[in-house]
Write an enzyme that holds these catalytic residues in place. Structure first.
Site, PDB file in Angstrom:
ATOM      1  CG  HIS A  17      38.179  21.201  25.381  1.00 45.96           C
ATOM      2  ND1 HIS A  17      38.222  21.928  24.004  1.00 45.96           N
ATOM      3  CD2 HIS A  17      39.244  21.412  25.958  1.00 45.96           C
ATOM      4  CE1 HIS A  17      39.410  22.680  24.150  1.00 45.96           C
ATOM      5  NE2 HIS A  17      40.029  22.325  25.278  1.00 45.96           N
ATOM      6  CG  ASP A  49      41.084  26.353  30.195  1.00 40.62           C
ATOM      7  OD1 ASP A  49      42.143  25.391  30.087  1.00 40.62           O
ATOM      8  OD2 ASP A  49      39.956  26.313  29.635  1.00 40.62           O
ATOM      9  CG  HIS A  62      41.502  28.708  26.887  1.00 38.22           C
ATOM     10  ND1 HIS A  62      41.925  29.538  26.102  1.00 38.22           N
ATOM     11  CD2 HIS A  62      42.063  27.614  27.181  1.00 38.22           C
ATOM     12  CE1 HIS A  62      43.087  28.660  25.442  1.00 38.22           C
ATOM     13  NE2 HIS A  62      43.026  27.535  26.215  1.00 38.22           N
TER      14      HIS A  62
END
Length: 252
Positions: A17, A49, A62
């Protein structure tokens, strides 16, 4: 047929992540160094992201703004790549999407399109790497735009929030034909265990997704025992801040 993104890699999947940014190392999430750390730990999959800078570069970041990461209140869309590079010095370094794909040719990227302005750029960039990229977004529209921009290449894909909500409702109501239609064209279903009071992950959802040839990945799971429990339920992968721990727990 299984998408190449999911072929030839260890199962269950461990998706790092935002890379691997461990405390005390002065490495920020989604930075170039965080991706490198995930790769060094043995992670095949990196979740990240995508935003667009003021001068048109797709970068891995992000938040909409720089506030939390660098203290700058401006939006990513308001700064140039050079300005972002300067702010990320000493924090692991900024990574453009192109740099990440080219610098880590063995890594498979799970990309969440965070900004509408980034969607077309993401599609164009990943088209050459479609076999090792999954495109997703909380917005089904942003996801659609990115996939259309990548055409005729076809990255793997996971649905947005509206599709997931409809799918969860159809599973809860036992409406299998509706659920199977919603799963058509998907490669993975990337979901939380719960959304507020609503239970998203259920045995029936896992079973129907598998019947449709769709994997189920759950985010964000950092506890080793919960990782084992989810895999025992039939979950195909976990998105985790601790890819090092997950790899030790699930694959080694």
């Amino acid at each position: 047929m299984t998408h190449p993104y999911l072929r030839g890699a260890a199962h269950p999947r461990v998706l790092a992540h935002r890379g691997l940014a461990l405390p005390g190392q002065h490495v920020e999430e989604n930075s170039f160094a965080a991706i490198a750390a995930a790769h060094a730990a043995g992670a095949v999959y990196v979740e990240s992201d995508c935003h667009l800078t003021a001068d048109g570069h797709v970068v891995l970041f992000h938040d909409d703004t720089l506030q939390r990461v660098t203290g700058d209140p401006r939006a990513v869309a308001e700064v140039t790549l050079r300005e972002l590079e300067q702010q990320m010095e000493g924090r692991g370094g900024v990574a453009t999407l192109t740099q990440a794909l080219e610098s880590f040719p063995d890594t498979r990227f799970n990309l969440d399109v965070k900004a509408a302005g980034a969607a077309i750029g993401v599609g164009w960039i990943v088209a050459e790497h479609a076999d090792r990229v999954l495109v997703t977004s909380f917005s089904d529209e942003r996801r659609r735009v990115a996939l259309e921009a990548a055409h005729p290449a076809r990255p793997a894909t996971s649905p947005g929030s509206r599709t997931i909500a409809r799918l969860v409702a159809s599973v809860a109501a036992g409406l299998r034909p509706v659920a199977m239609r919603l799963l058509t064209g998907l490669d993975a279903l990337q979901i939380p265990e719960r959304q507020g009071a609503i239970r998203v992950l259920t045995p029936r959802l896992i079973r129907w997704a598998h019947d449709a040839g769709v994997e189920v990945h759950v985010w964000t799971i950092n506890d080793p025992q919960r990782m084992r429990e989810l895999v025992a339920m039939g979950v195909d992968g976990v998105v985790t801040d601790r890819a090092d721990v997950a790899l030790e727990t699930l694959t080694r």
